[in-house]
Each structure stands twice: as C-alpha cells, then as structure tokens.
Design a protein around this motif. Structure first.
Motif, PDB file in Angstrom:
ATOM      1  N   SER A 140       0.851  -1.327  -0.075  1.00 49.65           N
ATOM      2  CA  SER A 140       0.016  -0.058  -0.037  1.00 49.65           C
ATOM      3  C   SER A 140       1.092   1.342  -0.088  1.00 49.65           C
ATOM      4  N   ASN A 141       0.255   2.384  -0.329  1.00 48.24           N
ATOM      5  CA  ASN A 141       1.159   3.650  -0.374  1.00 48.24           C
ATOM      6  C   ASN A 141       1.039   4.321   1.082  1.00 48.24           C
ATOM      7  N   ASN A 142       0.203   3.654   1.693  1.00 40.68           N
ATOM      8  CA  ASN A 142       0.057   4.152   3.325  1.00 40.68           C
ATOM      9  C   ASN A 142       0.251   3.060   4.188  1.00 40.68           C
ATOM     10  N   TYR A 143       0.227   3.553   5.548  1.00 39.50           N
ATOM     11  CA  TYR A 143       0.430   2.772   6.704  1.00 39.50           C
ATOM     12  C   TYR A 143      -0.948   2.097   6.758  1.00 39.50           C
ATOM     13  N   GLN A 144      -0.861   0.633   6.935  1.00 38.34           N
ATOM     14  CA  GLN A 144      -2.103  -0.013   7.143  1.00 38.34           C
ATOM     15  C   GLN A 144      -2.372  -0.365   8.630  1.00 38.34           C
ATOM     16  N   HIS A 145      -3.570  -0.331   9.211  1.00 35.81           N
ATOM     17  CA  HIS A 145      -3.729  -0.590  10.469  1.00 35.81           C
ATOM     18  C   HIS A 145      -4.552  -1.857  10.873  1.00 35.81           C
ATOM     19  N   ILE A 146      -3.831  -2.748  11.576  1.00 33.24           N
ATOM     20  CA  ILE A 146      -4.105  -3.855  11.861  1.00 33.24           C
ATOM     21  C   ILE A 146      -4.593  -4.120  13.560  1.00 33.24           C
ATOM     22  N   VAL A 147      -5.748  -4.565  13.666  1.00 32.44           N
ATOM     23  CA  VAL A 147      -6.661  -4.865  14.810  1.00 32.44           C
ATOM     24  C   VAL A 147      -6.711  -6.235  14.956  1.00 32.44           C
ATOM     25  N   ILE A 148      -6.370  -6.945  16.185  1.00 36.02           N
ATOM     26  CA  ILE A 148      -6.610  -8.286  16.562  1.00 36.02           C
ATOM     27  C   ILE A 148      -7.319  -8.412  17.847  1.00 36.02           C
ATOM     28  N   THR A 149      -8.444  -9.062  17.835  1.00 42.41           N
ATOM     29  CA  THR A 149      -9.428  -9.303  18.849  1.00 42.41           C
ATOM     30  C   THR A 149      -9.307 -10.812  18.931  1.00 42.41           C
ATOM     31  N   SER A 150      -9.459 -11.299  20.329  1.00 45.90           N
ATOM     32  CA  SER A 150      -9.477 -12.544  20.510  1.00 45.90           C
ATOM     33  C   SER A 150     -10.247 -13.061  21.705  1.00 45.90           C
ATOM     34  N   TYR A 151     -10.667 -14.182  21.704  1.00 40.89           N
ATOM     35  CA  TYR A 151     -11.425 -14.730  22.783  1.00 40.89           C
ATOM     36  C   TYR A 151     -10.905 -16.199  23.231  1.00 40.89           C
ATOM     37  N   ASP A 152     -11.074 -16.421  24.675  1.00 40.35           N
ATOM     38  CA  ASP A 152     -10.749 -17.905  24.959  1.00 40.35           C
ATOM     39  C   ASP A 152     -12.195 -18.599  25.049  1.00 40.35           C
ATOM     40  N   ALA A 153     -12.110 -20.056  25.409  1.00 35.56           N
ATOM     41  CA  ALA A 153     -13.285 -20.858  25.419  1.00 35.56           C
ATOM     42  C   ALA A 153     -14.175 -20.180  26.694  1.00 35.56           C
ATOM     43  N   ALA A 154     -13.665 -19.738  27.487  1.00 33.27           N
ATOM     44  CA  ALA A 154     -14.299 -19.060  28.679  1.00 33.27           C
ATOM     45  C   ALA A 154     -15.020 -17.971  28.465  1.00 33.27           C
ATOM     46  N   GLY A 155     -14.699 -17.137  27.238  1.00 30.45           N
ATOM     47  CA  GLY A 155     -15.469 -15.885  27.017  1.00 30.45           C
ATOM     48  C   GLY A 155     -14.397 -14.657  27.173  1.00 30.45           C
ATOM     49  N   ASN A 156     -13.274 -14.978  27.781  1.00 24.67           N
ATOM     50  CA  ASN A 156     -12.478 -13.816  28.291  1.00 24.67           C
ATOM     51  C   ASN A 156     -11.816 -13.232  26.823  1.00 24.67           C
ATOM     52  N   GLU A 157     -12.052 -11.935  26.945  1.00 22.25           N
ATOM     53  CA  GLU A 157     -11.654 -11.196  25.671  1.00 22.25           C
ATOM     54  C   GLU A 157     -10.317 -10.609  26.073  1.00 22.25           C
ATOM     55  N   ARG A 158      -9.317 -10.759  24.933  1.00 21.45           N
ATOM     56  CA  ARG A 158      -8.163 -10.187  24.890  1.00 21.45           C
ATOM     57  C   ARG A 158      -8.198  -8.640  24.551  1.00 21.45           C
ATOM     58  N   ASP A 159      -7.621  -7.715  25.470  1.00 26.39           N
ATOM     59  CA  ASP A 159      -7.463  -6.214  24.952  1.00 26.39           C
ATOM     60  C   ASP A 159      -7.258  -6.154  23.500  1.00 26.39           C
TER      61      ASP A 159
END
Length: 195
Positions: A140-159
């Motif tokens: 790309s000609n610009n920076y690209q913003h990567i966002v990662i969201t994840s969860y475990d089997a208990a439903g805990n969400e990683r920031d």
C-alpha cells in the motif's frame, strides 16, 4: 453442605459446594459419594444405567485469564518506523495462546476483516500453520492499521491489540511515510540551503 429431603418414601440428597472452593483457575472434577446405613456406596462416578456402570464426573474449568496475541516481527503502537517493509506483500504470524483453550480470533486490516476464525476452522488453521495465525498484508502507499481481537473458550476477551505497518516495494513511498527520516532529511536539506 448436604440437604436431605423425603420424597415418595425415599430420600433426595442435595449437595451444595461453596463457590469459594473454586476460586483458583484450573480444571476441576467433582465426585460426590454417599454411603447408606448398610454400607452401600453410590457416587456420580459409578452410576448404574441400562444394566451397566457409567462414569458421570462433574468436570468444569475456571478460567479468568484472557488469551495472548503476539506478533514477533511488528512493534505495537502508532506508526513505529520499524514496521516498514520493502516488499509487495508481508506474511504476518500471530502467536495466539491461552492457559486453557483458544476459541475465536478476528483480524482486521484497515477496518476490513481478513480473518474470523473459531471452532473447527480455527483448529484447522492452527494445525496448517504450525500453531500460528497467519495472514497476508498487501502493499500500500500508506500505513495499514491491523486490529486483533481474540477470545478464549471461557469468553475472556483479550484487550484489542493494534499495529500499524507499511508494506511497499516503492522506495519513495517508504521514505515519505517514515516521518522521522523524511522530516530529518528536509531539515538537513533546508540547513544546507540556508547556510
């Protein structure tokens, strides 16, 4: 705590285990056992059913810890100059781990979902990629913003974990987007012209 109720000439036993017993994280298996006045033993691990003896343990997990996402070749933060790659595309590897069980991961690049994995699809992806989450970022000609969201089997969400990355085979694009180098060069050029 055990409560005994009389029902239709028999007895019903209600076993109550206090929540405080299960405060620590981990896998718990609970076996409940009763012994009558004649010495007969009955428990949930030896239940007679359809002429046989089956095992019915009560097993559950206490998990309060969110999963972890680590991209080893990128630095987190806003526009770090280290996340500039001279390439037409960049393969990104995420180490997605959890203390008990991984369940779901979503990866977005500039607001577009490039991965949304859970269940068997997540398991297969991890097996096919040596335990990592793998995706590609095109040039790309610009920076690209990567966002990662994840969860475990208990439903805990990683920031949410965020990264900015510039992938380009064009030297001028990389030079212009590397603001410390670009502005430093302009300042140096201006100093040469003025002095």
């Amino acid at each position: 705590k055990v409560t005994v109720n009389t029902i239709d000439g028999g007895k019903e036993y209600i076993y109550e285990i206090f929540e405080s017993v299960f405060e620590r994280e981990g896998v718990y298996t609970v076996t409940i056992q009763s012994v009558d006045a004649t010495g007969n033993v009955n428990s949930n691990s030896t239940v007679r059913r359809d002429g046989g003896i089956d095992d019915y343990p009560i097993t559950f997990v206490v998990d309060k810890t969110a999963p972890s996402n680590i991209i080893n070749d990128l630095l987190s933060g806003t526009r770090p100059s280290k996340n500039i790659f001279n390439a037409t595309s960049k393969l990104i590897h995420i180490s997605f781990t959890d203390n008990i069980a991984r369940a779901h991961i979503i990866v977005e690049v500039d607001g577009v979902k490039v991965l949304d994995l859970s269940g068997d699809e997540l398991k297969k992806h991890l097996e096919d990629n040596d335990g990592d989450i793998v995706f590609n970022v095109d040039a790309s000609n610009n920076y690209q913003h990567i966002v990662i969201t994840s969860y475990d089997a208990a439903g805990n969400e990683r920031d949410i974990v965020e990264y900015d990355v510039l992938v380009s085979a064009n030297g001028l694009v990389r030079f212009y987007n590397n603001k410390p180098v670009f502005f430093g060069s302009l300042a140096g050029l201006l100093a040469l012209i003025l002095f």
